[in-house]
Design an enzyme around this catalytic site. Sequence first.
Site, PDB file in Angstrom:
ATOM      1  N   ARG A  34      -7.759  -3.774   9.749  1.00 13.45           N
ATOM      2  CA  ARG A  34      -6.770  -4.278   9.900  1.00 13.45           C
ATOM      3  C   ARG A  34      -7.442  -5.435  11.525  1.00 13.45           C
ATOM      4  O   ARG A  34      -7.013  -6.096  11.512  1.00 13.45           O
ATOM      5  CB  ARG A  34      -5.447  -3.722  10.274  1.00 13.45           C
ATOM      6  CG  ARG A  34      -4.487  -3.513   9.040  1.00 13.45           C
ATOM      7  CD  ARG A  34      -3.471  -2.996   8.884  1.00 13.45           C
ATOM      8  NE  ARG A  34      -2.656  -1.460   8.459  1.00 13.45           N
ATOM      9  CZ  ARG A  34      -2.478  -2.572   7.179  1.00 13.45           C
ATOM     10  NH1 ARG A  34      -2.711  -3.709   6.970  1.00 13.45           N
ATOM     11  NH2 ARG A  34      -2.242  -1.441   6.293  1.00 13.45           N
ATOM     12  N   SER A  82       6.714   8.409  11.777  1.00 14.65           N
ATOM     13  CA  SER A  82       6.191   8.575  11.731  1.00 14.65           C
ATOM     14  C   SER A  82       6.701   9.144   9.830  1.00 14.65           C
ATOM     15  O   SER A  82       6.830   9.962  10.163  1.00 14.65           O
ATOM     16  CB  SER A  82       4.636  10.375  11.585  1.00 14.65           C
ATOM     17  OG  SER A  82       3.986   9.951  10.408  1.00 14.65           O
ATOM     18  N   ASP A 137       1.481  -1.339  11.945  1.00 17.60           N
ATOM     19  CA  ASP A 137       0.372  -1.793  11.745  1.00 17.60           C
ATOM     20  C   ASP A 137       0.130  -2.962  12.125  1.00 17.60           C
ATOM     21  O   ASP A 137      -1.286  -3.346  11.272  1.00 17.60           O
ATOM     22  CB  ASP A 137       0.252  -1.725   9.867  1.00 17.60           C
ATOM     23  CG  ASP A 137       0.323  -0.087   9.218  1.00 17.60           C
ATOM     24  OD1 ASP A 137       0.030   0.626  10.224  1.00 17.60           O
ATOM     25  OD2 ASP A 137       0.724  -0.043   8.022  1.00 17.60           O
ATOM     26  N   ARG A 166       2.799   6.016  -3.582  1.00 22.78           N
ATOM     27  CA  ARG A 166       4.174   6.914  -2.682  1.00 22.78           C
ATOM     28  C   ARG A 166       4.367   6.778  -5.211  1.00 22.78           C
ATOM     29  O   ARG A 166       4.884   8.085  -5.399  1.00 22.78           O
ATOM     30  CB  ARG A 166       5.481   6.325  -2.824  1.00 22.78           C
ATOM     31  CG  ARG A 166       4.833   6.535  -1.043  1.00 22.78           C
ATOM     32  CD  ARG A 166       6.206   6.405  -0.583  1.00 22.78           C
ATOM     33  NE  ARG A 166       6.060   6.486   0.899  1.00 22.78           N
ATOM     34  CZ  ARG A 166       5.330   6.356   1.917  1.00 22.78           C
ATOM     35  NH1 ARG A 166       4.415   5.627   1.413  1.00 22.78           N
ATOM     36  NH2 ARG A 166       5.733   6.773   3.143  1.00 22.78           N
ATOM     37  N   ARG A 191      -6.753   1.732  17.965  1.00 22.15           N
ATOM     38  CA  ARG A 191      -6.092   0.075  17.577  1.00 22.15           C
ATOM     39  C   ARG A 191      -6.253  -0.464  19.038  1.00 22.15           C
ATOM     40  O   ARG A 191      -6.563  -1.476  19.223  1.00 22.15           O
ATOM     41  CB  ARG A 191      -5.316  -0.182  16.953  1.00 22.15           C
ATOM     42  CG  ARG A 191      -5.549   0.223  14.831  1.00 22.15           C
ATOM     43  CD  ARG A 191      -4.673  -0.261  14.215  1.00 22.15           C
ATOM     44  NE  ARG A 191      -5.372  -0.452  13.117  1.00 22.15           N
ATOM     45  CZ  ARG A 191      -4.852  -0.027  12.084  1.00 22.15           C
ATOM     46  NH1 ARG A 191      -3.091   0.289  11.710  1.00 22.15           N
ATOM     47  NH2 ARG A 191      -5.398  -0.486  11.162  1.00 22.15           N
ATOM     48  N   GLN A 194       4.724   9.312   7.731  1.00 20.68           N
ATOM     49  CA  GLN A 194       3.878  10.161   6.593  1.00 20.68           C
ATOM     50  C   GLN A 194       4.683  11.725   6.878  1.00 20.68           C
ATOM     51  O   GLN A 194       4.108  11.976   6.089  1.00 20.68           O
ATOM     52  CB  GLN A 194       2.540   9.828   7.327  1.00 20.68           C
ATOM     53  CG  GLN A 194       1.871   8.282   6.880  1.00 20.68           C
ATOM     54  CD  GLN A 194       0.205   8.246   7.258  1.00 20.68           C
ATOM     55  OE1 GLN A 194       0.214   9.022   8.269  1.00 20.68           O
ATOM     56  NE2 GLN A 194       0.302   6.666   6.704  1.00 20.68           N
ATOM     57  N   LYS A 211       0.886  -0.981   0.541  1.00 22.63           N
ATOM     58  CA  LYS A 211       0.046  -0.293   0.191  1.00 22.63           C
ATOM     59  C   LYS A 211       1.184   1.432  -0.009  1.00 22.63           C
ATOM     60  O   LYS A 211       0.869   2.468  -0.560  1.00 22.63           O
ATOM     61  CB  LYS A 211      -1.434   0.496   1.013  1.00 22.63           C
ATOM     62  CG  LYS A 211      -1.856   0.737   1.589  1.00 22.63           C
ATOM     63  CD  LYS A 211      -3.005   0.772   2.501  1.00 22.63           C
ATOM     64  CE  LYS A 211      -2.953   0.375   3.682  1.00 22.63           C
ATOM     65  NZ  LYS A 211      -2.827   1.887   4.114  1.00 22.63           N
ATOM     66  N   SER A 212       2.188   1.067   1.293  1.00 20.84           N
ATOM     67  CA  SER A 212       2.433   2.066   1.160  1.00 20.84           C
ATOM     68  C   SER A 212       3.119   2.811  -0.519  1.00 20.84           C
ATOM     69  O   SER A 212       3.496   4.036  -0.700  1.00 20.84           O
ATOM     70  CB  SER A 212       3.840   1.984   2.275  1.00 20.84           C
ATOM     71  OG  SER A 212       3.000   2.242   3.098  1.00 20.84           O
ATOM     72  N   GLY A 270      -4.674   7.516   5.363  1.00 18.14           N
ATOM     73  CA  GLY A 270      -4.345   8.668   6.235  1.00 18.14           C
ATOM     74  C   GLY A 270      -2.912   8.819   4.941  1.00 18.14           C
ATOM     75  O   GLY A 270      -2.566  10.052   5.260  1.00 18.14           O
TER      76      GLY A 270
HETATM   77  C1  S3P Z   1       2.538   4.692   6.267  1.00 19.52           C
HETATM   78  C2  S3P Z   1       3.001   4.922   7.859  1.00 19.52           C
HETATM   79  C3  S3P Z   1       2.927   4.533   8.569  1.00 19.52           C
HETATM   80  C4  S3P Z   1       1.671   3.325   8.733  1.00 19.52           C
HETATM   81  C5  S3P Z   1       0.838   3.260   7.435  1.00 19.52           C
HETATM   82  C6  S3P Z   1       0.945   3.764   6.251  1.00 19.52           C
HETATM   83  C7  S3P Z   1       3.079   5.284   5.103  1.00 19.52           C
HETATM   84  O1  S3P Z   1       1.734   5.845   9.372  1.00 19.52           O
HETATM   85  O2  S3P Z   1       0.965   3.106   9.742  1.00 19.52           O
HETATM   86  O3  S3P Z   1      -0.069   2.273   7.830  1.00 19.52           O
HETATM   87  O4  S3P Z   1       3.022   4.862   4.119  1.00 19.52           O
HETATM   88  O5  S3P Z   1       3.788   6.090   4.928  1.00 19.52           O
HETATM   89  P1  S3P Z   1       2.535   6.816  10.770  1.00 19.52           P
HETATM   90  O6  S3P Z   1       3.542   7.953   9.326  1.00 19.52           O
HETATM   91  O7  S3P Z   1       1.391   7.769  11.211  1.00 19.52           O
HETATM   92  O8  S3P Z   1       3.032   5.700  11.090  1.00 19.52           O
END
Ligand code: S3P
Length: 434
Positions: free
Chosen positions: A389, A169, A317, A28, A348, A171, A23-24, A96
Amino acid sequence: MSLDWLAGPAGALRGEIRVPGDKSISHRAIMLGAIAEGSSHIHGFLEGEDTRATARIFAQLGVRIEQPSEHERIVHGVGLHGLQGSDEALDCGNAGTAMRLLTGLLAGQAFESVLVGDESLSRRPMRRVIEPLERMGARIEASGDGTAPIRINIKNNLQGIDYKIPVASAQVKSALLLAGLYAQGETHVHEPHPTRDYTERMLAAFGSPIAFRPGEAAMLGGFALKGTDVDVPSDFSSAAFFLVAASLVPGSDLLIRKVGMNPRRTGLLEALRLMGADITEEARTEQGGEPVADLRVRYAPLQGIHVPERLVPDMIDEFPALFAAASLAKGETLVTGAAELRVKESDRIAVMSRGLRALGAQIDERPDGALIRGGRLRGGETESAGDHRIAMALAVAAQVADAEVRIGDCANVATSFPGFAELARDCGFGLRLA
Ligand code: S3P
């Protein structure tokens, strides 16, 4: 109407499976492909609702994205300054990653944008990205408590920043690096603990002069990106449910093929091995610059552990799956240093504790984790609170419950793992629609 599952109990889980793309990396690949010059061909794209939302948003911003087949996209990049503003809000759905990374990327555009999300995403904290972006010169409005909708006003002269990120993080780090593409001077980020480095790796693959090592990244703004092809490995976080399920169900022997093994993602593997799991890595190789391996998991009795805090960011996760494993292990499992779990798609710690307690588990919540006493689970009714999840983790736990479990509100599994129920059934799960 809520989509509910009836899950478990199962016989042995067996066979060979492959889980969907990461997914990540899929998010990107669309984002960098869109602002690169030339086209980028993505293979193994995750057809989840989250990653499709990202693709839809870039189409709304004027990027042509072809879909020659399922799991494939060709993104025709428009260059750093070629996106076109949209009068409509940009809908991130449940994602998110989309909202936080886009807040950074859109902060440097010559048009205004509004980002919205679903009910869960509209509760999640966005100040962690807004604050440093404002220090770079961005003008961003959120609702009073720092949540979506987020309005990003026009600002054409972002400045680089040297920033110590207070929470681990990926993100937040990624949002700042994407804004850094549009900033004058250097953007330098430092993390309290290294997190997944996909943004850094992919920026380098797209030709950005970025320097990075675990816990730190630095880049100069203003450099064009060049379209490139991205081969997305399978998502470790999706494989995680099968690692736990096959560890728990007696007689299981499952091979999960070509799983992404980036060390910033595989903390659960170490935690499960500390608990006594029998998981071996076979055929280690590389795919799209990422380590991948086939994971063979056989049933093994699990023991409770104190999950080492150093593993927390590398399995952030995977705690719903870990809670499921712990509630069926022998002895106590203690999770600490994981307060971030409270601001994921759901709280969670609370939702997973409640969900397992409804099946007879003994769990004491802590502000930053939980104490889980392993034992047996009974059948009955439980609730995922719309968190993908949690739905999958409860379905895993149900495979070794004494009787069938009804799990409420499972539709959001499609955000990250479309086809989970079918794949799970194929290897022996008891799982059907209510
Ligand atoms: C992610 C970073 C994580 C993860 C999310 C995906 C990403 O979040 O929990 O499922 O793709 O960068 P955080 O950066 O808030 O920890």
